[in-house]
Design a protein around this motif. Sequence first.
Motif, PDB file in Angstrom:
ATOM      1  N   MET A 149      55.478  39.684  42.821  1.00 21.63           N
ATOM      2  CA  MET A 149      54.759  38.982  41.758  1.00 21.63           C
ATOM      3  C   MET A 149      53.554  39.798  41.338  1.00 21.63           C
ATOM      4  O   MET A 149      52.940  40.487  42.159  1.00 21.63           O
ATOM      5  N   THR A 150      53.201  39.675  40.060  1.00 25.20           N
ATOM      6  CA  THR A 150      52.013  40.350  39.551  1.00 25.20           C
ATOM      7  C   THR A 150      51.259  39.385  38.636  1.00 25.20           C
ATOM      8  O   THR A 150      51.844  38.410  38.136  1.00 25.20           O
ATOM      9  N   LEU A 151      49.997  39.653  38.436  1.00 20.16           N
ATOM     10  CA  LEU A 151      49.194  38.848  37.511  1.00 20.16           C
ATOM     11  C   LEU A 151      48.038  39.694  36.996  1.00 20.16           C
ATOM     12  O   LEU A 151      47.633  40.672  37.640  1.00 20.16           O
ATOM     13  N   TRP A 152      47.530  39.315  35.828  1.00 26.38           N
ATOM     14  CA  TRP A 152      46.364  39.976  35.234  1.00 26.38           C
ATOM     15  C   TRP A 152      45.280  38.939  35.062  1.00 26.38           C
ATOM     16  O   TRP A 152      45.495  37.861  34.516  1.00 26.38           O
ATOM     17  N   ILE A 166      41.596  31.977  44.806  1.00 27.80           N
ATOM     18  CA  ILE A 166      42.902  31.348  45.032  1.00 27.80           C
ATOM     19  C   ILE A 166      43.982  32.413  45.185  1.00 27.80           C
ATOM     20  O   ILE A 166      44.829  32.337  46.085  1.00 27.80           O
ATOM     21  N   TYR A 167      43.957  33.420  44.323  1.00 26.77           N
ATOM     22  CA  TYR A 167      44.962  34.477  44.394  1.00 26.77           C
ATOM     23  C   TYR A 167      44.881  35.207  45.738  1.00 26.77           C
ATOM     24  O   TYR A 167      45.908  35.500  46.359  1.00 26.77           O
ATOM     25  N   LYS A 168      43.674  35.497  46.165  1.00 31.71           N
ATOM     26  CA  LYS A 168      43.496  36.220  47.424  1.00 31.71           C
ATOM     27  C   LYS A 168      44.016  35.396  48.599  1.00 31.71           C
ATOM     28  O   LYS A 168      44.727  35.917  49.471  1.00 31.71           O
ATOM     29  N   SER A 169      43.680  34.114  48.627  1.00 31.56           N
ATOM     30  CA  SER A 169      44.126  33.262  49.737  1.00 31.56           C
ATOM     31  C   SER A 169      45.635  33.059  49.714  1.00 31.56           C
ATOM     32  O   SER A 169      46.238  32.751  50.739  1.00 31.56           O
ATOM     33  N   ALA A 170      46.253  33.243  48.526  1.00 32.81           N
ATOM     34  CA  ALA A 170      47.707  33.080  48.413  1.00 32.81           C
ATOM     35  C   ALA A 170      48.457  34.373  48.714  1.00 32.81           C
ATOM     36  O   ALA A 170      49.682  34.421  48.576  1.00 32.81           O
ATOM     37  N   GLY A 171      47.740  35.420  49.117  1.00 29.47           N
ATOM     38  CA  GLY A 171      48.395  36.656  49.535  1.00 29.47           C
ATOM     39  C   GLY A 171      48.456  37.757  48.498  1.00 29.47           C
ATOM     40  O   GLY A 171      49.067  38.801  48.722  1.00 29.47           O
ATOM     41  N   LEU A 181      34.666  42.981  29.437  1.00 29.20           N
ATOM     42  CA  LEU A 181      35.272  42.424  30.636  1.00 29.20           C
ATOM     43  C   LEU A 181      35.831  43.528  31.533  1.00 29.20           C
ATOM     44  O   LEU A 181      35.982  44.676  31.105  1.00 29.20           O
ATOM     45  N   ILE A 182      36.126  43.155  32.763  1.00 26.97           N
ATOM     46  CA  ILE A 182      36.831  44.049  33.683  1.00 26.97           C
ATOM     47  C   ILE A 182      38.143  43.372  34.048  1.00 26.97           C
ATOM     48  O   ILE A 182      38.163  42.370  34.782  1.00 26.97           O
ATOM     49  N   GLY A 183      39.228  43.919  33.514  1.00 25.84           N
ATOM     50  CA  GLY A 183      40.540  43.366  33.821  1.00 25.84           C
ATOM     51  C   GLY A 183      41.004  43.794  35.195  1.00 25.84           C
ATOM     52  O   GLY A 183      40.696  44.903  35.651  1.00 25.84           O
ATOM     53  N   GLU A 184      41.720  42.922  35.859  1.00 25.12           N
ATOM     54  CA  GLU A 184      42.207  43.207  37.206  1.00 25.12           C
ATOM     55  C   GLU A 184      43.706  42.888  37.297  1.00 25.12           C
ATOM     56  O   GLU A 184      44.155  41.851  36.802  1.00 25.12           O
ATOM     57  N   THR A 185      44.443  43.770  37.946  1.00 22.49           N
ATOM     58  CA  THR A 185      45.856  43.528  38.235  1.00 22.49           C
ATOM     59  C   THR A 185      45.997  43.236  39.726  1.00 22.49           C
ATOM     60  O   THR A 185      45.510  43.996  40.562  1.00 22.49           O
ATOM     61  N   TRP A 186      46.649  42.120  40.033  1.00 20.37           N
ATOM     62  CA  TRP A 186      46.879  41.700  41.410  1.00 20.37           C
ATOM     63  C   TRP A 186      48.392  41.618  41.651  1.00 20.37           C
ATOM     64  O   TRP A 186      49.143  41.272  40.737  1.00 20.37           O
ATOM     65  N   GLU A 187      48.813  41.947  42.874  1.00 21.94           N
ATOM     66  CA  GLU A 187      50.232  41.899  43.217  1.00 21.94           C
ATOM     67  C   GLU A 187      50.424  41.320  44.620  1.00 21.94           C
ATOM     68  O   GLU A 187      49.515  41.351  45.444  1.00 21.94           O
ATOM     69  N   ARG A 188      51.620  40.826  44.855  1.00 20.39           N
ATOM     70  CA  ARG A 188      52.015  40.447  46.214  1.00 20.39           C
ATOM     71  C   ARG A 188      53.529  40.533  46.318  1.00 20.39           C
ATOM     72  O   ARG A 188      54.268  40.280  45.365  1.00 20.39           O
TER      73      ARG A 188
END
Length: 313
Positions: free
Chosen positions: A269-272, A283-288, A304-311
């Motif tokens: 999964m990915t999100l921006w 929430i994203y961090k606690s969800a892995g 802004l500072i955009g961030e990409t998160w993955e798990r």
Amino acid sequence: MLSKSTEQVSDDHIAAVRAFNRFYTRKLGVLDQHLGKTPFSLSEARVLYELAHRDDLAAKEIGNELGLDPGYLSRIVQSFDEKGLITRTPLAADRRQYQLSLTAKGRQAFAKLNLSSQNEVAAMLAQLSADDATRLTQAMATIEAVLGQRRSRPAAFVLRSHRVGDMGWVISRQGAAYAADYNWDISYEALVAEICAQFIKNYDAAREHCWIAEMEGEPIGSIFLVKATDEIAKLRLLQVEKKARGLGVGRALVEQCIQGARERGYSKMTLWTQSILVAARGIYKSAGFNLVATEPHHSFGQDLIGETWERDL
């Protein structure tokens, strides 16, 4: 001996409530030793639910909320601890009491339990017409409101699939919320409208979904699962109404989205998101999810500072 006020209660009303209780427990099967097809008893499921929806509860608080015998609750907590479902941290104010939190394994167990429960209720409601399903849930809301009117605990929320009219609500509330909280301009609302339009036009139930959080019949949050590639799912448009924050709605939506991605066969999964969205990032961090990239940009009238998160799934 009955009190004077109790003596004034109609025998017919008493009989009707008892008859309804017998019918309802038979219908939902809550008298079974275990809940649905899960390895948890009803009481264990209730404890898991509280831990999944409320942050860092003390064991004593759970016992008081659910009316569980302290000895019985202690055995449940011990069992959860041995199975690696929870962590226990002594309270600074009273080292004899423990603060409980679900581990990743515990959240996964709750997600399976929650899905099983949702599927069972969905199967029951599928036998009803849309009008009858509405009548049933409205009657349940009335029962909860009447019997719970003296309680101070916040009303429970449910997660449901999107339906006609929801996209308009998502677009309106996302635009208004981010304008009010972060002074984003109308170009963000345009982006949300574009995402929602594409979601509806290209909707593939086997690969995508939208969940709406609802409390007392009113939408209070949303989240989207959309296809990025055959292997990667994208989480989009997480939002929780201000009046519903602190109830665990955001965490429940993210967990549901993760579970939905697993069920649809994705491997990642990915999100921006943006660095200023502190609550969502937590929430994203606690969800892995893990932060894998950042990039400054100017959007929605702001720097802004955009961030990409993955798990991985």
